[in-house]
Write an enzyme that holds these catalytic residues in place. Sequence first.
Site, PDB file in Angstrom:
ATOM      1  N   THR A  27      -2.461 -14.041  26.229  1.00 62.74           N
ATOM      2  CA  THR A  27      -2.443 -13.830  24.687  1.00 62.74           C
ATOM      3  C   THR A  27      -1.048 -12.778  24.675  1.00 62.74           C
ATOM      4  OG1 THR A  27      -4.766 -13.889  24.260  1.00 62.74           O
ATOM      5  CG2 THR A  27      -3.252 -12.193  22.933  1.00 62.74           C
ATOM      6  N   GLY A  28      -0.477 -13.087  23.523  1.00 59.10           N
ATOM      7  CA  GLY A  28       0.658 -12.016  23.185  1.00 59.10           C
ATOM      8  C   GLY A  28       1.935 -13.251  22.738  1.00 59.10           C
ATOM      9  N   ASP A  82      -0.519 -15.171  31.963  1.00 64.83           N
ATOM     10  CA  ASP A  82      -0.591 -14.115  30.768  1.00 64.83           C
ATOM     11  C   ASP A  82       0.568 -13.308  31.007  1.00 64.83           C
ATOM     12  OD1 ASP A  82      -3.636 -12.420  29.702  1.00 64.83           O
ATOM     13  OD2 ASP A  82      -1.567 -12.877  28.938  1.00 64.83           O
ATOM     14  N   LYS A  95      -2.053  -3.960  30.261  1.00 58.36           N
ATOM     15  CA  LYS A  95      -2.143  -5.170  29.300  1.00 58.36           C
ATOM     16  C   LYS A  95      -2.952  -4.346  28.044  1.00 58.36           C
ATOM     17  CE  LYS A  95      -3.008  -9.346  30.660  1.00 58.36           C
ATOM     18  NZ  LYS A  95      -2.123  -9.698  29.630  1.00 58.36           N
ATOM     19  N   GLY A  97      -1.583  -4.183  24.715  1.00 60.37           N
ATOM     20  CA  GLY A  97      -1.118  -4.100  23.582  1.00 60.37           C
ATOM     21  C   GLY A  97      -1.344  -4.879  22.466  1.00 60.37           C
ATOM     22  N   GLY A  98      -2.008  -5.989  22.720  1.00 58.80           N
ATOM     23  CA  GLY A  98      -2.361  -6.938  21.688  1.00 58.80           C
ATOM     24  C   GLY A  98      -3.862  -6.917  21.500  1.00 58.80           C
ATOM     25  N   GLU A 104      -9.019 -10.981  28.806  1.00 60.46           N
ATOM     26  CA  GLU A 104      -7.880 -11.552  29.434  1.00 60.46           C
ATOM     27  C   GLU A 104      -8.360 -11.077  31.057  1.00 60.46           C
ATOM     28  OE1 GLU A 104      -4.782  -9.017  27.835  1.00 60.46           O
ATOM     29  OE2 GLU A 104      -3.767 -10.984  27.065  1.00 60.46           O
ATOM     30  N   LYS A 122      10.022  -5.365  30.718  1.00 60.01           N
ATOM     31  CA  LYS A 122       8.344  -4.860  31.103  1.00 60.01           C
ATOM     32  C   LYS A 122       8.425  -4.433  32.716  1.00 60.01           C
ATOM     33  CE  LYS A 122       6.951  -6.819  27.285  1.00 60.01           C
ATOM     34  NZ  LYS A 122       5.838  -7.773  27.236  1.00 60.01           N
TER      35      LYS A 122
END
Length: 237
Positions: A27-28, A82, A95, A97-98, A104, A122
């Site tokens: 995701t993201g 991911d 992880k 942030g979203g 996940e 990152k």
Amino acid sequence: MSDELKRASAMAALEEVRSGMRLGIGTGSTAEFFVRALAEKVAGGLDIIGVPTSERTAALARELGVPLTTLDETPELDLTVDGADELDARLQLIKGGGAALLREKIVAAASRRMVVIADDSKLVETLGRFPLPIEVMPFGLEATRRAVVKVADALSLKGEVVLRMAADGSPLVTDGGHYILDAHWGRLPDASGLADRLAAIPGVVEHGLFIGLAKAAYVAGPSGVRQIAVATADETN
Ligand SMILES: O=C[C@H](O)[C@H](O)[C@H](O)COP(=O)(O)O
């Protein structure tokens, strides 16, 4: 520049995908480039199925024609791809942030291999510049928040622990129906020790420290994409 780097890292990870694979789909914004590139390969005949790590990724995958399954139907995955909000040289990650960290982490843990895709912004020496997301039960929120602060105090971590709000001013609710606390503690010298202490707090559902889950990362920078890998235990003997 950043979108080009995200796309480049996604394309590098896509090279690992083979027909017949059972995938975890991240995701993201970086993972979105992976989904779009994966969908093109599927349209060209690539035979895969995927478990999405969020409703957002599921909707995009369905829209693009990527075949989906669930962890109940497919509990063992071959590869998860991911993004990450931060990663260090040992492939410890931040992880969430979203707000997708719970699914996940479950999907990553069900995968034989997890690889991270990211642009080089990152990559950090020590995790913590990015506020650590902590997924918590709505029930007992303030008691849980105080327990999190107590753990921080014990580890001499200073900084606000803030409830993440949605655009409408109400607390953001995750796909799992939980809230997110964002811990602005700065450098986290002992990510593994902090992870263990946070996991022990009853109201904490999961946290955004991914320790020992990622096997490799494709990190894109101006001079290209480099792969960072961690040796597995059997490789170090
Ligand atoms: O909760 C969201 C996920 O952990 C994302 O993988 C992470 O926030 C990185 O997202 P992006 O690729 O958009 O920076």
